[in-house]
Motif scaffolding. Structure first.
Motif, PDB file in Angstrom:
ATOM      1  N   GLY A  86       4.939   3.297  -7.304  1.00  0.00           N
ATOM      2  CA  GLY A  86       6.167   3.848  -6.258  1.00  0.00           C
ATOM      3  C   GLY A  86       5.670   5.118  -5.433  1.00  0.00           C
ATOM      4  N   GLU A  87       4.607   5.692  -5.764  1.00  0.00           N
ATOM      5  CA  GLU A  87       4.197   6.984  -4.991  1.00  0.00           C
ATOM      6  C   GLU A  87       3.128   6.407  -3.831  1.00  0.00           C
ATOM      7  N   MET A  88       3.151   7.387  -2.769  1.00  0.00           N
ATOM      8  CA  MET A  88       2.498   7.081  -1.812  1.00  0.00           C
ATOM      9  C   MET A  88       1.454   8.504  -1.102  1.00  0.00           C
ATOM     10  N   VAL A 140      -1.682   5.247   1.609  1.00  0.00           N
ATOM     11  CA  VAL A 140      -1.926   4.304   0.297  1.00  0.00           C
ATOM     12  C   VAL A 140      -0.655   4.438  -0.486  1.00  0.00           C
ATOM     13  N   VAL A 141      -0.469   3.399  -0.772  1.00  0.00           N
ATOM     14  CA  VAL A 141       0.822   3.132  -1.674  1.00  0.00           C
ATOM     15  C   VAL A 141       0.548   2.245  -2.992  1.00  0.00           C
ATOM     16  N   ASN A 142       1.150   2.786  -4.125  1.00  0.00           N
ATOM     17  CA  ASN A 142       1.072   2.144  -5.339  1.00  0.00           C
ATOM     18  C   ASN A 142       2.216   1.355  -5.649  1.00  0.00           C
ATOM     19  N   GLY A 170       8.956   7.104   5.765  1.00  0.00           N
ATOM     20  CA  GLY A 170       9.976   6.020   5.214  1.00  0.00           C
ATOM     21  C   GLY A 170      10.323   5.951   3.825  1.00  0.00           C
ATOM     22  N   SER A 171      10.885   5.023   3.356  1.00  0.00           N
ATOM     23  CA  SER A 171      11.134   4.801   2.158  1.00  0.00           C
ATOM     24  C   SER A 171      10.403   3.279   1.532  1.00  0.00           C
ATOM     25  N   ILE A 172       9.986   3.269   0.339  1.00  0.00           N
ATOM     26  CA  ILE A 172       9.583   2.059  -0.006  1.00  0.00           C
ATOM     27  C   ILE A 172      10.802   1.197  -1.055  1.00  0.00           C
ATOM     28  N   ASP A 173      10.451  -0.059  -0.637  1.00  0.00           N
ATOM     29  CA  ASP A 173      11.534  -1.259  -1.260  1.00  0.00           C
ATOM     30  C   ASP A 173      10.460  -1.719  -2.327  1.00  0.00           C
ATOM     31  N   PRO A 174      10.471  -1.488  -3.646  1.00  0.00           N
ATOM     32  CA  PRO A 174       9.464  -2.027  -4.354  1.00  0.00           C
ATOM     33  C   PRO A 174       9.763  -3.577  -4.811  1.00  0.00           C
TER      34      PRO A 174
END
Length: 110
Positions: free
Chosen positions: A17-19, A33-35, A57-61
């Motif tokens: 969830g981190e970048m 880079v995104v996990n 922005g935001s991540i949608d896992p």
């Protein structure tokens, strides 16, 4: 094309969830880079619609996407493809490697 790998962080510093954003040491390209659930993906940190930083922005896992805060364009983190308007062009995807010393990426466009 950069043959030089750019250090991102230690493997333990990029949790699901981190970048992190880095700049390629040769081309100065911003790379995000995104996990995503333990898998690492790297995209150019620029929305293809309006040249704005995706890292804001935001991540949608669940979807595996990132949304640009400027106009709501979403991109697949795994391959960079645009998922909705107003973006229609994918963002470049870059390689990621992990070893005992860190997480690494580079701009491999020719």
């Amino acid at each position: 094309m950069s043959a030089t790998w750019t250090f991102v962080c230690a493997p333990s510093e990029l949790l699901p969830g981190e970048m992190r954003t880095v700049f390629d040491e040769v081309t100065d390209t911003p790379i995000l880079v995104v996990n995503l659930d333990g898998q690492l993906y790297a995209l150019e940190d620029r929305c293809s619609h309006e040249d704005y930083e995706l890292s804001s922005g935001s991540i949608d896992p669940a979807e595996g996407s990132i949304e640009c805060v400027l106009h709501g364009a979403r991109f697949d983190l795994r391959d960079g493809r645009a998922l909705c308007a107003p973006a229609y062009t994918p963002v470049p995807k870059f390689p990621v490697k992990v070893d005992a010393t860190g997480v690494w990426t580079r701009d491999d466009r020719g």
